[in-house]
Design a protein around this motif. Structure first.
Motif, PDB file in Angstrom:
ATOM      1  N   LEU A 154      -5.120  10.534 -17.931  1.00 48.04           N
ATOM      2  CA  LEU A 154      -5.906  11.406 -16.718  1.00 48.04           C
ATOM      3  C   LEU A 154      -5.651  10.996 -15.462  1.00 48.04           C
ATOM      4  CD1 LEU A 154      -9.204  12.371 -18.719  1.00 48.04           C
ATOM      5  CD2 LEU A 154      -7.248  14.082 -18.414  1.00 48.04           C
ATOM      6  N   GLY A 155      -5.812   9.454 -15.220  1.00 41.95           N
ATOM      7  CA  GLY A 155      -5.510   9.136 -14.016  1.00 41.95           C
ATOM      8  C   GLY A 155      -4.138   9.197 -13.418  1.00 41.95           C
ATOM      9  N   GLY A 156      -3.303   8.900 -14.510  1.00 40.17           N
ATOM     10  CA  GLY A 156      -1.785   9.031 -14.093  1.00 40.17           C
ATOM     11  C   GLY A 156      -1.492  10.538 -13.607  1.00 40.17           C
ATOM     12  N   LEU A 157      -1.978  11.511 -14.274  1.00 47.74           N
ATOM     13  CA  LEU A 157      -1.877  12.858 -13.837  1.00 47.74           C
ATOM     14  C   LEU A 157      -2.183  12.919 -12.515  1.00 47.74           C
ATOM     15  CD1 LEU A 157      -2.562  14.886 -17.269  1.00 47.74           C
ATOM     16  CD2 LEU A 157      -0.321  14.617 -16.015  1.00 47.74           C
ATOM     17  N   PHE A 158      -3.501  12.522 -12.165  1.00 48.94           N
ATOM     18  CA  PHE A 158      -4.255  12.644 -10.905  1.00 48.94           C
ATOM     19  C   PHE A 158      -3.576  12.219  -9.824  1.00 48.94           C
ATOM     20  CE2 PHE A 158      -6.928  11.652  -7.543  1.00 48.94           C
ATOM     21  CZ  PHE A 158      -7.875  12.734  -7.198  1.00 48.94           C
ATOM     22  N   VAL A 159      -2.873  10.975  -9.964  1.00 51.17           N
ATOM     23  CA  VAL A 159      -2.108  10.234  -8.986  1.00 51.17           C
ATOM     24  C   VAL A 159      -0.886  10.982  -9.140  1.00 51.17           C
ATOM     25  CG1 VAL A 159      -0.655   8.145  -8.565  1.00 51.17           C
ATOM     26  CG2 VAL A 159      -2.846   8.008  -9.340  1.00 51.17           C
ATOM     27  N   ALA A 160      -0.101  11.602  -9.751  1.00 50.20           N
ATOM     28  CA  ALA A 160       1.181  12.524  -9.815  1.00 50.20           C
ATOM     29  C   ALA A 160       1.007  13.688  -9.116  1.00 50.20           C
ATOM     30  CB  ALA A 160       1.646  12.575 -11.086  1.00 50.20           C
ATOM     31  N   VAL A 161      -0.067  14.414  -9.255  1.00 45.42           N
ATOM     32  CA  VAL A 161      -0.379  15.600  -8.634  1.00 45.42           C
ATOM     33  C   VAL A 161      -0.558  15.456  -7.111  1.00 45.42           C
ATOM     34  CG1 VAL A 161      -2.142  17.504  -8.521  1.00 45.42           C
ATOM     35  CG2 VAL A 161      -1.084  17.008 -10.609  1.00 45.42           C
ATOM     36  N   GLN A 162      -1.453  14.550  -6.850  1.00 46.89           N
ATOM     37  CA  GLN A 162      -1.726  14.244  -5.635  1.00 46.89           C
ATOM     38  C   GLN A 162      -0.391  13.652  -4.786  1.00 46.89           C
ATOM     39  OE1 GLN A 162      -4.323  10.777  -4.386  1.00 46.89           O
ATOM     40  NE2 GLN A 162      -4.901  11.841  -2.263  1.00 46.89           N
ATOM     41  N   LEU A 163       0.467  12.994  -5.188  1.00 50.05           N
ATOM     42  CA  LEU A 163       1.676  12.514  -4.644  1.00 50.05           C
ATOM     43  C   LEU A 163       2.451  13.761  -4.404  1.00 50.05           C
ATOM     44  CD1 LEU A 163       3.332  10.263  -3.761  1.00 50.05           C
ATOM     45  CD2 LEU A 163       4.291  10.003  -6.022  1.00 50.05           C
ATOM     46  N   THR A 164       2.609  14.578  -5.395  1.00 47.74           N
ATOM     47  CA  THR A 164       3.326  15.852  -5.177  1.00 47.74           C
ATOM     48  C   THR A 164       2.808  16.846  -4.066  1.00 47.74           C
ATOM     49  OG1 THR A 164       4.010  15.852  -7.721  1.00 47.74           O
ATOM     50  CG2 THR A 164       4.072  17.660  -6.369  1.00 47.74           C
TER      51      THR A 164
END
Length: 207
Positions: A154-164
């Motif tokens: 879940l944290g990895g998805l959060f970071v990926a979405v924010q970066l995008t």
């Protein structure tokens, strides 16, 4: 995926997308860097913010974030440090306001600093600590498997979405600023960025 249901993941992704498009210190920092120093600086700033998010996620997984949020003194120290940092950035931006030459120099000379500043801006935002502690665990299902693995996912998805989202916004802001790169607009943009930093710092200090 780790036993998490499709509706749970879909709801989680929808929630973080809405959160990412809500203006805050991280987004404003990325936009300010893109506008003042170009698209590259905006992207580098977004990477720094994402790195800070990764640290917050790691803290949640290790339980450190819960300790910080439970300590009023430590939490207040972080809040004031973050506020002071944003205000200092605003004052520096105001003092460094200039014409096209200053902006052009910044594109090459200051883009590299954007990563570190983005990292520090995110790490010194106490609301991200509270958010990480309160938000991520809501989507964890102990019956679905390893809780730690779920938090990492879940944290990895959060970071990926924010970066995008941040990279896309930074790219758009950088291109728009490049089209308006005359002396008058450059000075106005610098002042707006400076005021935004100071306002965010004061808001953070006020809690």
């Amino acid at each position: 995926m780790l036993g998490l249901s499709v509706p749970t993941l879909a709801g989680y992704l929808a929630a973080i997308v809405l959160l990412m498009v809500t203006p805050g210190p991280d987004m404003m920092f990325v936009l300010a860097n893109a506008v003042r120093y170009g698209t590259r600086a905006g992207a580098v700033a977004a990477l720094g913010v994402a790195a800070g998010e990764a640290v917050h996620v790691a803290a949640v997984v290790c339980g450190l974030a819960a300790v910080i949020s439970a300590s009023p003194v430590l939490f207040t120290v972080i809040r004031w440090a973050g506020a002071a940092y944003l205000i200092v950035l605003g004052i520096r931006a105001l003092r460094g306001a200039g014409g096209p030459d200053a902006v052009a120099a910044g594109q090459d000379g200051r883009a590299g600093r954007a990563f570190l500043r983005g990292l520090v801006t995110n790490l010194l935002n106490p609301k991200m600590i509270l958010f990480s502690v309160a938000f991520l665990p809501q989507f964890v299902d102990p019956a679905a498997g390893d809780v730690t693995a779920q938090l990492v996912l879940l944290g990895g998805l959060f970071v990926a979405v924010q970066l995008t989202v941040d990279v896309a916004l930074g790219a758009g802001a950088g291109r728009l600023a490049a089209r308006l790169a005359d002396g008058r607009w450059s000075r106005r943009i610098n002042r707006i960025c400076a005021v935004a930093f100071v306002a965010l710092g004061l808001r953070l200090a006020a809690g």
